[in-house]
Design a protein around this motif. Structure first.
Motif, short mmCIF file in Angstrom:
data_model
loop_
_atom_site.label_atom_id
_atom_site.label_comp_id
_atom_site.label_asym_id
_atom_site.label_seq_id
_atom_site.Cartn_x
_atom_site.Cartn_y
_atom_site.Cartn_z
N ALA A 129 0.83 -1.21 0.00
CA ALA A 129 0.00 0.00 0.00
C ALA A 129 0.86 1.25 0.00
O ALA A 129 0.62 2.20 -0.75
N VAL A 130 1.89 1.29 0.84
CA VAL A 130 2.78 2.45 0.92
C VAL A 130 3.54 2.64 -0.38
O VAL A 130 3.65 3.75 -0.91
N LEU A 131 4.07 1.54 -0.92
CA LEU A 131 4.86 1.64 -2.15
C LEU A 131 3.99 2.10 -3.32
O LEU A 131 4.43 2.90 -4.15
N ARG A 132 2.76 1.60 -3.39
CA ARG A 132 1.88 2.01 -4.48
C ARG A 132 1.49 3.48 -4.34
O ARG A 132 1.40 4.21 -5.33
N TRP A 133 1.25 3.93 -3.11
CA TRP A 133 0.91 5.34 -2.88
C TRP A 133 2.05 6.25 -3.33
O TRP A 133 1.83 7.26 -3.99
N MET A 134 3.27 5.90 -2.98
CA MET A 134 4.42 6.71 -3.38
C MET A 134 4.55 6.75 -4.90
O MET A 134 4.88 7.79 -5.48
N GLU A 135 4.29 5.62 -5.55
CA GLU A 135 4.36 5.58 -7.00
C GLU A 135 3.34 6.54 -7.63
O GLU A 135 3.67 7.28 -8.57
N LEU A 136 2.11 6.55 -7.11
CA LEU A 136 1.09 7.45 -7.64
C LEU A 136 1.42 8.91 -7.34
O LEU A 136 1.13 9.79 -8.16
N CYS A 137 2.01 9.18 -6.20
CA CYS A 137 2.42 10.56 -5.89
C CYS A 137 3.43 11.05 -6.91
O CYS A 137 3.36 12.21 -7.36
#
Length: 314
Positions: A281-289
């Motif tokens: 979840a954290v890694l995907r959020w950073m990717e979208l940011c």
């Protein structure tokens, strides 16, 4: 194992709430059952995890060492449970964002995240840099998005993208037609700015180095929109991120001012606790940011102020 997952859940909830009754409510347990589970955990290992002052329980040295390990263990267990249940590996995410990011950037990122991760859940806490940092240090957030500069041995600070503050006024303000403002004009003006502890105020103070003690700070406000309304009313000059001013400049309700010899550039950052588990979840959020400036309809890209950072999370 000499401990149960339920005992660890009670320990974690109590550490975060500092109250056994509130911990029990979060876990849908009775107060006596939660208290008993915590007592059994301590007795099994002959250890005391909390300093007890009345009804308040504060982690002692042993508890502080164990907290991130217990939280990581439980989060990995929940991720494994989701995989067994054939659900998405990306589940609940707790995000903290400073006001500029939270109000103007995080919501479209969250919308894209939820669109791509059906069934996922995001909790967004919008506060200033100091408050987001404190929540992250207390393990109440998974990731922070901040505009303020900070250093802490327990936090990893990763660059996200660039930003720039702009000085502005109402279109009928005497300085609207002044062109370039020098230090004398800045000293003579009234200012409406963000509160201390915010990343925007930190950048403003740094940009005004050497001049700050002589500035007339008329108002310090916590909300960006309140500052914009006060400036529109002719109360003085403001200084906010260009991200927050795109629409106002386009409408002409506010006018950008040029300031010589002052650097208003800054960076936006990810902040993460070094001891906290980083799931998908954290890694995907950073990717979208990192994709956000290029997202369709993103005002940030149209300002030309945010530069995409192509780095990957460490």
């Amino acid at each position: 194992m000499r401990y149960s997952l339920r005992q660890l859940e009670v320990f974690l909830a109590t550490a975060l709430t500092e109250n056994i009754t509130r911990a029990a409510e979060q876990l849908n347990m009775s107060q006596s059952a939660a208290s008993g589970a915590l007592k059994e955990l301590e007795q099994q290992f002959s250890i005391t995890l909390f300093d007890r002052t009345g009804k308040r329980l504060r982690l002692n040295e042993h508890g502080r060492v164990l907290l991130p390990r217990v939280q990581n263990f439980l989060e990995q267990g929940r991720a494994l449970e989701q995989t067994f249940a054939r659900h998405s590996e990306v589940g609940e995410l707790r995000v903290g964002a400073t006001l500029t990011i939270g109000n103007y950037m995080a919501v479209p990122i969250m919308a894209r995240y939820l669109q791509q991760q059906p069934g996922a859940r995001v909790e967004l806490d919008v506060a200033n840099t100091a408050q987001v940092t404190d929540a992250l240090l207390r393990f109440r957030l998974d990731i922070g998005l901040v505009e303020g500069e900070l250093q802490h041995p327990d936090l990893e600070v990763l660059p996200w993208c660039d930003d720039e503050l702009a000085v502005f006024c109402a279109p009928d303000h005497p300085l609207a037609a002044a062109g370039v403002l020098d230090d004398a004009a800045l000293e003579a003006a009234d200012w409406i700015v963000r509160e201390r502890g915010s990343g925007t105020r930190q950048t403003f103070d740094r940009a005004m180095h050497g001049l700050l003690p002589r500035l007339n700070i008329l108002l310090e406000l916590q909300h960006t929109e309140a500052i914009k309304r006060a400036v529109e009313a002719g109360m003085g000059l403001g200084c906010l991120s260009r991200v927050t001013l795109v629409d106002a400049f386009r409408r002409g309700s506010l006018v950008p001012l040029t300031v010589t010899g002052r650097d208003f550039h800054r960076h936006f950052y990810f902040i993460l606790h070094r001891q906290k588990y980083r799931g998908q979840a954290v890694l995907r959020w950073m990717e979208l940011c990192r994709q956000f400036p290029a997202m369709p309809g993103g005002d940030v890209a149209s300002t030309g102020q945010l530069a995409h950072d192509g780095g990957r999370p460490n």
